[in-house]
Scaffold this motif. Structure first.
Motif, PDB file in Angstrom:
ATOM      1  N   GLU A 151       6.129   6.218  -4.696  1.00  0.00           N
ATOM      2  CA  GLU A 151       5.270   5.388  -3.851  1.00  0.00           C
ATOM      3  C   GLU A 151       3.834   5.634  -4.321  1.00  0.00           C
ATOM      4  OE1 GLU A 151       6.298   5.763   0.359  1.00  0.00           O
ATOM      5  OE2 GLU A 151       4.184   5.248   0.708  1.00  0.00           O
ATOM      6  N   ILE A 152       3.185   4.572  -4.740  1.00  0.00           N
ATOM      7  CA  ILE A 152       1.827   4.737  -5.270  1.00  0.00           C
ATOM      8  C   ILE A 152       0.980   3.532  -4.879  1.00  0.00           C
ATOM      9  CG2 ILE A 152       2.507   3.753  -7.543  1.00  0.00           C
ATOM     10  CD1 ILE A 152       0.487   5.778  -8.788  1.00  0.00           C
ATOM     11  N   ASP A 153      -0.269   3.808  -4.484  1.00  0.00           N
ATOM     12  CA  ASP A 153      -1.199   2.732  -4.162  1.00  0.00           C
ATOM     13  C   ASP A 153      -2.070   2.506  -5.401  1.00  0.00           C
ATOM     14  OD1 ASP A 153      -3.173   1.072  -3.286  1.00  0.00           O
ATOM     15  OD2 ASP A 153      -3.893   2.384  -1.670  1.00  0.00           O
ATOM     16  N   LEU A 154      -1.736   1.485  -6.169  1.00  0.00           N
ATOM     17  CA  LEU A 154      -2.450   1.276  -7.433  1.00  0.00           C
ATOM     18  C   LEU A 154      -3.923   0.965  -7.195  1.00  0.00           C
ATOM     19  CD1 LEU A 154       0.155  -0.706  -9.580  1.00  0.00           C
ATOM     20  CD2 LEU A 154      -0.583   1.664  -9.859  1.00  0.00           C
ATOM     21  N   HIS A 155      -4.232   0.392  -6.039  1.00  0.00           N
ATOM     22  CA  HIS A 155      -5.635   0.075  -5.762  1.00  0.00           C
ATOM     23  C   HIS A 155      -6.490   1.348  -5.631  1.00  0.00           C
ATOM     24  CE1 HIS A 155      -9.192  -1.964  -4.456  1.00  0.00           C
ATOM     25  NE2 HIS A 155      -9.243  -1.192  -3.386  1.00  0.00           N
ATOM     26  N   ALA A 156      -5.836   2.422  -5.175  1.00  0.00           N
ATOM     27  CA  ALA A 156      -6.584   3.680  -4.986  1.00  0.00           C
ATOM     28  C   ALA A 156      -6.836   4.395  -6.318  1.00  0.00           C
ATOM     29  CB  ALA A 156      -5.823   4.598  -4.037  1.00  0.00           C
ATOM     30  N   VAL A 157      -6.161   3.954  -7.375  1.00  0.00           N
ATOM     31  CA  VAL A 157      -6.362   4.604  -8.684  1.00  0.00           C
ATOM     32  C   VAL A 157      -7.573   3.941  -9.353  1.00  0.00           C
ATOM     33  CG1 VAL A 157      -5.291   5.253 -10.872  1.00  0.00           C
ATOM     34  CG2 VAL A 157      -3.889   5.024  -8.818  1.00  0.00           C
ATOM     35  N   GLN A 158      -8.739   4.454  -9.005  1.00  0.00           N
ATOM     36  CA  GLN A 158      -9.987   3.828  -9.487  1.00  0.00           C
ATOM     37  C   GLN A 158     -10.682   4.684 -10.530  1.00  0.00           C
ATOM     38  OE1 GLN A 158     -12.184   3.176  -5.841  1.00  0.00           O
ATOM     39  NE2 GLN A 158     -10.515   1.990  -4.950  1.00  0.00           N
TER      40      GLN A 158
END
Ligand SMILES: Cc1ncc(COP(=O)(O)O)c(C=O)c1O
Length: 345
Positions: A275-282
């Motif tokens: 489960e990963i929030d790609l938007h949070a990978v900034q």
């Protein structure tokens, strides 16, 4: 054998240019203010972040602690985010050594702290409570996934805090990751902020050190506290020399770490267990979760495959840094494939 160490950006090694600068550094006794290399680093740091003065400190933890001690009296409180490093990971030093209470506020998903929470925490008049005199926030917000807090988000928090007369401190351990990710001059991220700590020994790849910046008067006060904490160092230009190299030539290259983090995150997102929030990978931090019971065997299997990561039951993190290239990310994704199969079989 370990080929890729992704436990943290703190495991990065100094560049050849840093080692050369360290070997050749001009030095003096910094407790007397005589070390020209330390002075150059402090001035450069202050200039880059739009403040009057800087203070070289041994670590991010020491920078944050000295800032709290310089801003507050005993019995005061600092309002800060529930995800913050100062609250979670600095051994409570602000409270233990400073007699300063911590009032914990919620962090939004973006890492910012809602203005109404700051206003409620900082409202004066109730003598049952420690008076909040400082508001502290983090940029990037490590525990939210290394999110970059924008100037607009900062302005909203700063307005809420300064309306109440609070000082504002930024734990900018990774502030230059934020400026690179947002493609902004770092000064745009520090407007209205009274003090900032940033780390040289993370994505900037120095072996040691952080810098605290702020007004001249604040830094004089911080210097006294640093001395009290045993943080006055002598010919420390040897170490500061790496910091000068970092500020002059290691900031823009962190875009590479961000690209590697994105590639890693997109590869991980393909697994149904992840489960990963790609938007949070900034920026350079990749946070993801796996079902309970999977994280520990997964990390152990990754180690067997040559990739070092911190173990955890469900919550995991990978951090690309200087010394890790795109091929290392390919290698890591191959290791993920094997380790996930091993951990879920
Ligand atoms: C957001 C943040 N602040 C402060 C620190 C403390 O830095 P140091 O380890 O140099 O004390 C860290 C370290 O990981 C961090 O991630």
């Amino acid at each position: 054998m370990i080929r890729v160490d992704l436990r943290s950006d703190t495991v990065s090694h100094p560049s050849p240019e840093m080692r050369k600068a360290m070997a050749e550094a001009e030095v003096g006794d910094d407790v007397y203010g005589d070390d020209p290399t330390v002075n150059r680093l402090q001035d450069l740091a202050a200039e880059k972040l739009g403040k009057e003065a800087g203070l070289f400190v041994s670590s991010g933890t020491q920078g944050n602690l000295v800032a709290m001690l310089a801003h507050c009296q005993r019995g005061d409180a600092v309002a800060l985010g529930e995800l913050s490093h100062i609250y979670n990971s600095e051994a409570g030093g602000t409270s233990v050594l400073g007699g300063i209470a911590m009032v914990v506020l919620p962090n939004e998903k973006s890492g910012a702290i809602p203005a109404d929470a700051i206003r409620a925490a900082g409202a004066p008049g109730d003598y049952h409570k420690s008076p909040v005199t400082v508001f502290a926030f983090e940029n990037t917000q490590n525990n939210a996934g290394g999110t970059a807090i924008t100037p607009d988000q900062t302005a909203v928090m700063v307005e809420a805090a300064t309306d109440l007369g609070l000082k504002v401190h930024m734990d900018g351990a990774r502030i230059f990751n934020a400026s690179v990710a947002l493609n902004l001059d770092p000064k745009e991220l520090t407007e209205g902020v009274d003090s900032i700590t940033f780390c040289l020994s993370k994505g900037l790849a120095c072996p040691i050190g952080s810098v605290l910046v702020g007004s001249k008067g604040f830094i004089e006060e911080a210097d006294r506290w640093r001395k009290m904490l045993g943080g006055g160092m002598r010919q420390v230009g040897i170490v500061a020399a790496a910091g000068v190299v970092a500020l002059n030539s290691m900031i823009d290259r962190m875009a590479e770490d961000h690209a590697n983090a994105r590639k890693l995150a997109e590869g991980l997102a393909e697994y149904p267990e992840v489960e990963i929030d790609l938007h949070a990978v900034q920026t350079n931090i990749v946070r993801f979760s796996v079902p309970s019971g999977v994280g520990m065997p997964f990390a152990a299997a990754m180690y067997e495959e040559g990739v070092y990561m911190n173990p955890g039951d469900t919550s995991l993190r990978l951090v690309p840094h200087y010394g890790i290239d795109s091929e290392d990310i390919d290698f890591t994704l191959l290791a993920v494939q094997k380790a996930m199969a091993a951990a879920t079989s």
